[in-house]
Design an enzyme around this catalytic site. Structure first.
Site, PDB file in Angstrom:
ATOM      1  N   SER A   1       0.858  -1.181   0.000  1.00 25.51           N
ATOM      2  CA  SER A   1       0.000   0.000   0.000  1.00 25.51           C
ATOM      3  C   SER A   1       0.894   1.231   0.000  1.00 25.51           C
ATOM      4  O   SER A   1       2.069   1.159   0.391  1.00 25.51           O
ATOM      5  CB  SER A   1      -0.888  -0.005   1.249  1.00 25.51           C
ATOM      6  OG  SER A   1      -1.493   1.250   1.478  1.00 25.51           O
TER       7      SER A   1
ATOM      8  N   TYR B   1      -2.341  -0.593  10.509  1.00 24.17           N
ATOM      9  CA  TYR B   1      -2.248  -0.908   9.084  1.00 24.17           C
ATOM     10  C   TYR B   1      -0.916  -0.425   8.504  1.00 24.17           C
ATOM     11  O   TYR B   1      -0.231  -1.165   7.796  1.00 24.17           O
ATOM     12  CB  TYR B   1      -3.415  -0.246   8.351  1.00 24.17           C
ATOM     13  CG  TYR B   1      -3.492  -0.595   6.884  1.00 24.17           C
ATOM     14  CD1 TYR B   1      -3.929  -1.855   6.476  1.00 24.17           C
ATOM     15  CD2 TYR B   1      -3.134   0.333   5.910  1.00 24.17           C
ATOM     16  CE1 TYR B   1      -4.011  -2.173   5.129  1.00 24.17           C
ATOM     17  CE2 TYR B   1      -3.207   0.014   4.561  1.00 24.17           C
ATOM     18  CZ  TYR B   1      -3.643  -1.242   4.181  1.00 24.17           C
ATOM     19  OH  TYR B   1      -3.711  -1.555   2.849  1.00 24.17           O
TER      20      TYR B   1
END
Length: 288
Positions: free
Chosen positions: A156, A169
């Site tokens: 990501s 995350y």
């Protein structure tokens, strides 16, 4: 389908005869990657927790892309025994695993002090980071023995630039970036390749309920939001022509450079535009 034909025509290559194992294949980026790779003639091991969705997907792929073999398997990437069994079954049924797509992931967006230590914080690390590490560990012996193989980790932009409420995350994706770099150098002499795809915000259900709880309703501009199909196509390109990393959309690269060169400026911008407003508004709203 038009996208797949274009991909094959541009590259002039296919993945016919190769086998890819995709984790988190039942929806979103995993499903889109499966469609892209099926269009390139790749045999697929479709692995995820929701076996019924994988079985339906296998039927659909067989109709749309006849030729490759499709093997749906139940997999929970927090269970090492299931990961080893998944790889062993794939090898037993399809002969080998040439390509591993570590896509399975989870996300929890909230202030760190409000996250549950096990359900939120630990789970993100177990799924997003440890799951990819242990799946890679499971396929490596076979790849090293053959002297070929390719691991693609789906990370990501949070691997480069971390935002408030993304603590767990971002930690998992920063870790995945470091793991990928170390593993790439570790297996380079064995003929293996390790790649990372770094997508920005993707239009899926992933994390959308958490994002909607933000009281400030801050969102990524729509023109920067990717579709799962766009990421799947990117995975197909990297599978055909391995590279160390791919950031999409490329329009986000200047933001990553700015964060690396002037982190204090980015800190100030985020504080004024999001953190202070969200804290003062009492958000994000408590989860149900």
């Amino acid at each position: 389908r038009l996208g797949i034909r274009s991909l094959r025509g541009t590259m002039g290559r296919t993945l016919s005869g190769q086998t890819a194992l995709i984790t988190g294949a039942s929806s979103g980026i995993g499903e889109a990657s499966a469609v892209a790779l099926a269009g390139l003639g790749c045999n697929l091991v479709l692995a995820a927790r929701r076996l019924e969705l994988l079985e339906s997907m296998a039927v659909r792929l067989t109709a749309e892309h006849p030729g490759p073999n499709y093997l749906p398997l139940h997999l929970d990437v927090t269970e090492p025994a299931l990961m080893n069994h998944c790889v062993a079954t794939a090898v037993e049924r399809l002969g080998k695993v040439d390509l591993l797509i570590n896509n399975a992931g989870t996300i929890r967006l909230d202030w760190l002090e409000r996250q549950d230590a096990i359900r939120d914080v630990e789970q993100q690390i177990r799924v997003n980071l440890l799951g990819a590490m242990l799946m890679s560990r499971a396929v490596l012996p076979g790849m090293i023995a053959r002297g070929s193989g390719h691991i693609i980790n789906i990370a990501s932009l949070a691997s480069f630039i971390a935002s408030p409420t993304y603590t767990g995350y971002a930690a998992s994706k920063y870790g995945l970036r470091g793991f990928s770099e170390a593993l790439r150098r570790e297996v380079a002499g064995a003929g293996l390749r390790v790649s990372v795809v770094y997508p920005g915000v993707v239009r899926t259900g992933f994390g959308s309920s958490d994002a909607r709880r933000r009281r400030t309703r801050v969102r990524m501009p729509r023109f920067l939001v990717l579709t799962a199909d766009a990421v799947g196509q990117a995975v197909g390109r990297v599978a055909l022509r391995p590279r160390r990393s791919l950031v999409i959309p490329r329009t986000m690269l200047p933001v990553l450079w700015l964060n690396a060169l002037l982190p204090g400026l980015v800190d100030l911008f985020v504080l004024r535009m999001f953190t202070r407003r969200e804290r003062e508004a009492g958000g994000p709203e408590p989860a149900a």
